[in-house]
Scaffold this motif. Sequence first.
Motif, PDB file in Angstrom:
ATOM      1  N   TYR A 340       0.837  -1.202   0.000  1.00 12.96           N
ATOM      2  CA  TYR A 340       0.000   0.000   0.000  1.00 12.96           C
ATOM      3  C   TYR A 340       0.867   1.246   0.000  1.00 12.96           C
ATOM      4  O   TYR A 340       0.512   2.267  -0.593  1.00 12.96           O
ATOM      5  N   SER A 341       2.000   1.171   0.698  1.00 14.36           N
ATOM      6  CA  SER A 341       2.894   2.322   0.682  1.00 14.36           C
ATOM      7  C   SER A 341       3.378   2.583  -0.744  1.00 14.36           C
ATOM      8  O   SER A 341       3.483   3.730  -1.166  1.00 14.36           O
ATOM      9  N   SER A 342       3.611   1.497  -1.499  1.00 12.79           N
ATOM     10  CA  SER A 342       4.083   1.726  -2.869  1.00 12.79           C
ATOM     11  C   SER A 342       2.962   2.313  -3.724  1.00 12.79           C
ATOM     12  O   SER A 342       3.225   3.052  -4.670  1.00 12.79           O
ATOM     13  N   ILE A 343       1.708   2.018  -3.382  1.00  9.93           N
ATOM     14  CA  ILE A 343       0.596   2.661  -4.095  1.00  9.93           C
ATOM     15  C   ILE A 343       0.628   4.164  -3.811  1.00  9.93           C
ATOM     16  O   ILE A 343       0.527   4.988  -4.718  1.00  9.93           O
ATOM     17  N   ALA A 344       0.787   4.492  -2.524  1.00  3.23           N
ATOM     18  CA  ALA A 344       0.841   5.913  -2.172  1.00  3.23           C
ATOM     19  C   ALA A 344       2.001   6.595  -2.891  1.00  3.23           C
ATOM     20  O   ALA A 344       1.860   7.705  -3.411  1.00  3.23           O
ATOM     21  N   GLN A 345       3.151   5.901  -2.929  1.00  5.55           N
ATOM     22  CA  GLN A 345       4.314   6.486  -3.611  1.00  5.55           C
ATOM     23  C   GLN A 345       3.994   6.735  -5.083  1.00  5.55           C
ATOM     24  O   GLN A 345       4.389   7.750  -5.656  1.00  5.55           O
ATOM     25  N   ALA A 346       3.257   5.790  -5.704  1.00  7.02           N
ATOM     26  CA  ALA A 346       2.883   5.973  -7.109  1.00  7.02           C
ATOM     27  C   ALA A 346       2.078   7.262  -7.255  1.00  7.02           C
ATOM     28  O   ALA A 346       2.248   8.003  -8.230  1.00  7.02           O
ATOM     29  N   GLY A 347       1.224   7.537  -6.263  1.00  6.30           N
ATOM     30  CA  GLY A 347       0.459   8.781  -6.310  1.00  6.30           C
ATOM     31  C   GLY A 347       1.373   9.997  -6.280  1.00  6.30           C
ATOM     32  O   GLY A 347       1.178  10.952  -7.034  1.00  6.30           O
ATOM     33  N   PHE A 348       2.382   9.948  -5.396  1.00  7.41           N
ATOM     34  CA  PHE A 348       3.313  11.078  -5.318  1.00  7.41           C
ATOM     35  C   PHE A 348       4.049  11.258  -6.649  1.00  7.41           C
ATOM     36  O   PHE A 348       4.247  12.370  -7.113  1.00  7.41           O
ATOM     37  N   ILE A 349       4.447  10.119  -7.242  1.00  7.07           N
ATOM     38  CA  ILE A 349       5.208  10.234  -8.497  1.00  7.07           C
ATOM     39  C   ILE A 349       4.314  10.811  -9.594  1.00  7.07           C
ATOM     40  O   ILE A 349       4.774  11.567 -10.443  1.00  7.07           O
ATOM     41  N   LEU A 350       3.008  10.463  -9.547  1.00  8.84           N
ATOM     42  CA  LEU A 350       2.096  10.979 -10.570  1.00  8.84           C
ATOM     43  C   LEU A 350       2.037  12.510 -10.552  1.00  8.84           C
ATOM     44  O   LEU A 350       1.752  13.125 -11.578  1.00  8.84           O
ATOM     45  N   VAL A 351       2.305  13.110  -9.381  1.00 10.69           N
ATOM     46  CA  VAL A 351       2.334  14.574  -9.326  1.00 10.69           C
ATOM     47  C   VAL A 351       3.377  15.100 -10.311  1.00 10.69           C
ATOM     48  O   VAL A 351       3.150  16.104 -10.998  1.00 10.69           O
ATOM     49  N   GLY A 352       4.508  14.400 -10.382  1.00  8.48           N
ATOM     50  CA  GLY A 352       5.536  14.797 -11.343  1.00  8.48           C
ATOM     51  C   GLY A 352       5.057  14.640 -12.771  1.00  8.48           C
ATOM     52  O   GLY A 352       5.355  15.452 -13.637  1.00  8.48           O
ATOM     53  N   VAL A 353       4.285  13.556 -13.030  1.00  5.49           N
ATOM     54  CA  VAL A 353       3.808  13.316 -14.391  1.00  5.49           C
ATOM     55  C   VAL A 353       2.840  14.414 -14.811  1.00  5.49           C
ATOM     56  O   VAL A 353       2.931  14.952 -15.910  1.00  5.49           O
ATOM     57  N   LEU A 354       1.912  14.765 -13.900  1.00  2.00           N
ATOM     58  CA  LEU A 354       0.894  15.708 -14.345  1.00  2.00           C
ATOM     59  C   LEU A 354       1.367  17.142 -14.322  1.00  2.00           C
ATOM     60  O   LEU A 354       0.632  18.042 -14.714  1.00  2.00           O
ATOM     61  N   ALA A 355       2.606  17.352 -13.857  1.00  3.57           N
ATOM     62  CA  ALA A 355       3.144  18.707 -13.918  1.00  3.57           C
ATOM     63  C   ALA A 355       3.367  19.135 -15.361  1.00  3.57           C
ATOM     64  O   ALA A 355       3.321  20.318 -15.670  1.00  3.57           O
ATOM     65  N   THR A 356       3.580  18.165 -16.246  1.00  3.52           N
ATOM     66  CA  THR A 356       3.840  18.406 -17.676  1.00  3.52           C
ATOM     67  C   THR A 356       4.824  19.540 -17.932  1.00  3.52           C
ATOM     68  O   THR A 356       4.580  20.410 -18.737  1.00  3.52           O
ATOM     69  N   ASN A 357       5.918  19.523 -17.219  1.00  4.36           N
ATOM     70  CA  ASN A 357       7.009  20.441 -17.555  1.00  4.36           C
ATOM     71  C   ASN A 357       8.327  19.702 -17.389  1.00  4.36           C
ATOM     72  O   ASN A 357       8.337  18.540 -16.946  1.00  4.36           O
ATOM     73  N   ALA A 358       9.406  20.372 -17.751  1.00  4.98           N
ATOM     74  CA  ALA A 358      10.710  19.713 -17.702  1.00  4.98           C
ATOM     75  C   ALA A 358      11.042  19.273 -16.284  1.00  4.98           C
ATOM     76  O   ALA A 358      11.564  18.179 -16.051  1.00  4.98           O
ATOM     77  N   GLU A 359      10.678  20.117 -15.295  1.00  8.15           N
ATOM     78  CA  GLU A 359      10.961  19.765 -13.907  1.00  8.15           C
ATOM     79  C   GLU A 359      10.190  18.511 -13.509  1.00  8.15           C
ATOM     80  O   GLU A 359      10.665  17.701 -12.719  1.00  8.15           O
ATOM     81  N   GLY A 360       8.985  18.374 -14.057  1.00  6.64           N
ATOM     82  CA  GLY A 360       8.177  17.204 -13.753  1.00  6.64           C
ATOM     83  C   GLY A 360       8.845  15.933 -14.232  1.00  6.64           C
ATOM     84  O   GLY A 360       8.913  14.930 -13.516  1.00  6.64           O
ATOM     85  N   LEU A 361       9.372  15.990 -15.445  1.00 11.97           N
ATOM     86  CA  LEU A 361      10.069  14.825 -15.992  1.00 11.97           C
ATOM     87  C   LEU A 361      11.288  14.493 -15.135  1.00 11.97           C
ATOM     88  O   LEU A 361      11.503  13.337 -14.740  1.00 11.97           O
TER      89      LEU A 361
END
Lengths: 521, 510
Positions: A340-361
């Motif tokens: 479950y912690s890895s699910i939560a981590q996936a959520g945090f990483i998705l924040v980077g994905v939806l940033a849609t900028n170079a910093e996000g990548l």
Amino acid sequence: MSAILAATTTTTWDSPTIEYSALAPILIVLGAAVISVLLEAFLPREYRRPIQLILTFSALVLGLAAVWWQRGTREIAAEGSVAVDGPTLFMQGSILVLAIIAALVLAERHVDPAGDSFAPRASALPGSEDEQAFTRLGWFQTEVWPLFLFCVGGMLLFPASSDLLTMFVALEVLSLPLYIMAGLARRRRLLSQEAALKYFVLGSFSSAFFLYGVALLYGYAGTVDLKGIADALTRNAGEQGLVIAGVALLMVGLLFKIGAAPFHQWTPDVYQGSPTSVTGFMAACTKVAAFGALLRVMYVALGGIRWDWRPVMYIIAGLTMIVGTLFALTQTDIKRMLAYSSIAQAGFILVGVLATNAEGLQGTMVYLLAYGIATIGAFAIVTLVRDSTGEATHLSQWAGLGKKSPLVASAFALFLLAFAGIPLTSGFTGKFAVFTAGIAGGATGVVIIGVLASAVAAFFYVRVIVLMFFNEPPTEGGASVVVPSTFTTFAITVTVALTLVIGILPQTVLQLTQDAGLFLR
Amino acid sequence: MNWLLVLFLLPLVGAAVVMLLPRENGLLAKQVGIAVSVITFAVSVVLCFQFDAARGGDFQLGFAYDWIPAFGVQFAMAVDGIALVLVALSTCLVPVVLVAGWNDADGARGSVKGYIALVLLLESAMIGVFAATDVFLFYVFFEAMLVPVYFLIGRYGGPRRNYAAVKFLLYSLFGGLLMLASLIGLYVVSADQTGSGTFDFLSLAGLTIDPTTQKWLFLGFFIAFAIKAPLVPFHTWLPDAAAESTPGTAVLLVGVLDKVGTFGMLRYCLELFPEASTWATPVVIALAVISIIYGALLAIGQNDIKRLIAYTSVSHFGFIVLGVFVMTTQGQSGATLYMVNHGFSTAALFLLAGFMISRRGSRFIDDFGGVQKVAPVLAGFLLIAGLSSLALPGLSSFVSEFLVLQGTFVRYAWVGVIATIGIVLAALYILLMYQRTMTGPTPDVVREKVGDLGGREVLAIAPLLVVIIALGFFPQPVLDVINPAVDRVMVNVGATDPAPQVPVAEGTQP
């Protein structure tokens, strides 16, 4: 028919050009996988393990060397189906580093008194006489190694795929071996087989969704090429409904692999049932590969319509963080809690994905590496904490571990602190990078959910630390730490060191992600 | 060689050295620990002499190294007057705590060397948190401090240590994470305005942030500091944490760590978000006054000595926050001086209470009585520390409390009136406690168990009392260091002292 005939007669046929050097990392690992199958078939049983190990490690190290050699390459290889660019190479490098560490844990043979952690014959019915007979014979299987190499090969191709069909092939190449590896556990055979079956059934479903999405996008754009789809979207050609449905289905397939809510249901069962060494490998490497593919699809093909998919991703990211943390709070099994912690981590990483900028990548890549390292380390430690029946995964058995084995408990506490994102650990660097990108990308709301979720998540990480360090060991049924061989010791040492280095001196890694640049379109 | 860097590294290296000592030899660990902390204190004295008080508003004696260029983060430290006195307070209290808590770690779950190493680690983090001039670095120390305290409470504390340690950690982490969100927001704003993001305090203080963003960012920082300080209604972790930790840990926790909250409000909330701070002033002042009265009332009702001291601190922190947010020079100078004075008087109270508790084997006031007859020195020391805590003129807290109230009256007279009630209540909780423990008939148990202070204990407490009395009569040197820094804060927040209103004599009016 006549047109085809005409075409074959009038044009000369050019053989496809393959950029062998750019594809070297993938080719080396997949080539080794093929050799590994042959070794498995023809070598006498007693030679298999050492030779398989030599083959696996040399393939992975050579692959890593090839990635380093190719650094700076930016080209679309293999007739437009594989993009070799900075982000690809960074993720391939990450996957290979993580795979090497995971392989060390897989190779462990000193921890389980019966030998390794894999069933002597996975096909035997659990509890049957057949199975007992094989256990008595003391057989060992080395079939995990070809499966592992194929899986890594698929993972290397997945984030590099520049068209959706290649991506689908890579998805299957990485998934099918994982399904089998999930069912190989030596102990708790029923759980393991259940995990394998669940993973297989749900995984095939998600693959089907993915494929359906590919078909719809092909219907819209007339091509499966990511750049072609992007161009079609810019031209705004074709039926809009096809795009929406296609993107939605495609996302289901990818988000399933990532373990994002609401497609996360398989994660706890599969993580719990699989052999723990395999769990660590799949939790870390699959996530890197799947996020790589997701990023490429979202940024390269669908970047033009990000205003359409970002709201959906907001909801999924928020939901994933909330579901992951809330369910983790109630877990009593360490492997399920880490799942479950890895699910939560996936959520945090998705924040980077939806940033849609170079910093996000960049942030996503840093986070993935940091998360992967800590995850493999944490699961490696889970393999060491055992009682007479095997791994002691119930949380109550971990009480007082800090007293009995301060070093191991401290290492585990470090990984938990990294997951919780405490400064000076790698997790903080990753979280900081993706949250910065998220706010810069205008996703402040999701970042605030992320921050609050981190606060809740800190509770269950801290709870385990309290259990290990502040509680007395249970009078009976407590676990103890088994002293592993050099393989696991080395793996844990490396993961601890990297977790600290990425936390305290992250500049090198951050520089690598900056140098990686953007996706090649 | 930069002395500030030396000051920061000394306890860190000391902690590493102590960890390498053999586990069985607790005595050696204690000796090394005390030696390191005394040397650290000596270095901080050297720093105080190098510091140019006339330019106390500037950051001095600093250094800066690139740490994470990708995020614009520097490993940068420097002190202004406010930071300097708080650094000096921290380095002074650590040796005192180690000497006073000589036996604290014996027989605990953790090892003696672990205790010493954690205290030294904490000292390093405390120096870092006050001296950091990079806001990211400040945040890192703000969070990193939690880990040693968490283990100090959880491994060496009283019966309910697990609960207290976890509660402390979760409250602080929650606040820290809110601050992280604001910190990132601040970074993004700085990246938008200057092209490349930075965490340098002075650059950030120079930004002009639009009011709405400022309010949100302010809230993230403020809630974190209000939890740390702690301000009612975020205070419930403090009595638990202070009561369950060893006296030494309680001193560092309440005496120094919580000052990070009020220090943060003064340095970061006010200077980085001046308009938002002004906007929030009414609410913050209301909370501060509630803290003063509510903390004092709860303190009166306590039977557990350590909880009593913890609640008095809630009341005192109300005064400090009040002083910070009334936006007058006296208020803020008083608040800063109060941070120092409160550190010393609370340290003396906690340590003396610890001596009483370890002798009697009970933390409850009811179990004492007539101690003065069997332990006159202990009783005398407790009286001085207590009187300082209730701000008796001639003892240090008086000066600061007076300054805070004076600063309050010139701007918000009614608030000043209500806050003054806190002083009356302070007399109640301290004197009641003293009366019930020290005077009256001496029960046999107390006569049997409670002996007077030994040489080591006197050695630990005496310097604190000397400082309390000295600062009570002659606070000017400290104020000289603080005032220029407070002036800078006042300028940055855009506040000016209200002009003194001299009542005009009748008949002279035009």
